[in-house]
Design a protein around this motif. Structure first.
Motif, PDB file in Angstrom:
ATOM      1  N   UNK A 154       0.833  -1.205   0.000  1.00 33.63           N
ATOM      2  CA  UNK A 154       0.000   0.000   0.000  1.00 33.63           C
ATOM      3  C   UNK A 154       0.867   1.254   0.000  1.00 33.63           C
ATOM      4  N   UNK A 155       1.963   1.213   0.751  1.00 34.36           N
ATOM      5  CA  UNK A 155       2.869   2.359   0.785  1.00 34.36           C
ATOM      6  C   UNK A 155       3.536   2.603  -0.551  1.00 34.36           C
ATOM      7  N   UNK A 156       4.019   1.541  -1.184  1.00 32.74           N
ATOM      8  CA  UNK A 156       4.674   1.687  -2.480  1.00 32.74           C
ATOM      9  C   UNK A 156       3.678   2.149  -3.542  1.00 32.74           C
ATOM     10  N   UNK A 157       2.447   1.665  -3.475  1.00 30.17           N
ATOM     11  CA  UNK A 157       1.410   2.118  -4.418  1.00 30.17           C
ATOM     12  C   UNK A 157       1.173   3.620  -4.260  1.00 30.17           C
ATOM     13  N   UNK A 158       1.113   4.081  -3.020  1.00 30.84           N
ATOM     14  CA  UNK A 158       0.872   5.508  -2.763  1.00 30.84           C
ATOM     15  C   UNK A 158       2.071   6.344  -3.198  1.00 30.84           C
ATOM     16  N   UNK A 159       3.265   5.824  -2.964  1.00 30.66           N
ATOM     17  CA  UNK A 159       4.465   6.520  -3.449  1.00 30.66           C
ATOM     18  C   UNK A 159       4.417   6.602  -4.970  1.00 30.66           C
ATOM     19  N   UNK A 160       4.147   5.485  -5.606  1.00 27.19           N
ATOM     20  CA  UNK A 160       4.092   5.426  -7.068  1.00 27.19           C
ATOM     21  C   UNK A 160       3.048   6.386  -7.635  1.00 27.19           C
TER      22      UNK A 160
ATOM     23  N   UNK B 199       1.399   7.380   5.018  1.00 36.16           N
ATOM     24  CA  UNK B 199       1.198   6.783   6.346  1.00 36.16           C
ATOM     25  C   UNK B 199      -0.235   6.290   6.509  1.00 36.16           C
ATOM     26  N   UNK B 200      -1.181   7.075   6.074  1.00 40.39           N
ATOM     27  CA  UNK B 200      -2.605   6.716   6.174  1.00 40.39           C
ATOM     28  C   UNK B 200      -2.892   5.415   5.416  1.00 40.39           C
ATOM     29  N   UNK B 201      -2.356   5.296   4.216  1.00 38.20           N
ATOM     30  CA  UNK B 201      -2.587   4.094   3.422  1.00 38.20           C
ATOM     31  C   UNK B 201      -1.923   2.873   4.047  1.00 38.20           C
TER      32      UNK B 201
END
Length: 167
Positions: free
Chosen positions: A48-54, A130-132
């Motif tokens: 989820x963090x990497x998706x949000x970064x991407x 952080x939220x994701x």
């Protein structure tokens, strides 16, 4: 003609750019470590963090888009199957505290170097990461059933991060 690194256009040094590029991944790790979870849950949080970064590559903020692009170039694109390594520190509190200190340093740096819109977009993006992460897998419960979607310790990290970035 030698092509200049992207960060020079924003007025950052190599070290400052390293702080801004390293922080989103550190936020993923700290948010995940805020609550001790199974490897499966930690992997879901990292994804989820990497998706949000991407997704930051599509940001209207040139700064967020550049930082996200740099991270994806370094660690890989989740759409191509890239995953962040699972990092589970034995004592996560010192690492979490370090991430919060660096977040404060990044907020001060942004306030001094970029306009309020760019700074706000970057800080909002970090909190969204952080939220994701904290919402990606429930904590507690038995065999994945029950538990809290966001634990108190995860909520506390997210709130502390937001406070550090916005004060």
């Amino acid at each position: 003609m030698i092509e200049q690194p992207a960060y020079t256009g924003f007025g950052f040094s190599d070290e400052e750019w390293g702080l801004l590029v390293g922080l989103p991944q550190s936020v993923v790790t700290a948010a995940s470590a805020a609550e001790s979870d199974s490897t499966r849950r930690t992997m879901a949080e990292n994804a989820a963090g990497l998706e949000t970064i991407s997704a930051g590559r599509e940001s209207a903020s040139p700064l967020v888009a550049a930082v996200a692009g740099e991270i994806v170039t370094r660690v890989g694109d989740p759409e191509a199957g890239a995953e962040l390594p699972v990092i589970a520190p034995a004592d996560p509190q010192p690492m979490i505290d370090d991430v919060l200190v660096r977040a404060g340093e990044a907020a001060a740096l942004l306030a001094a170097r970029v306009d309020e819109g760019q700074a706000g977009a970057y800080k909002h993006w970090l909190v969204e990461i952080a939220e994701q992460v904290v919402g990606a897998a429930s904590s507690g419960g038995i065999l994945g059933i029950g538990g809290d979607q966001v634990s108190d310790s995860e909520r506390r990290f997210r709130d502390r991060l937001s406070h550090v970035l916005n004060d």
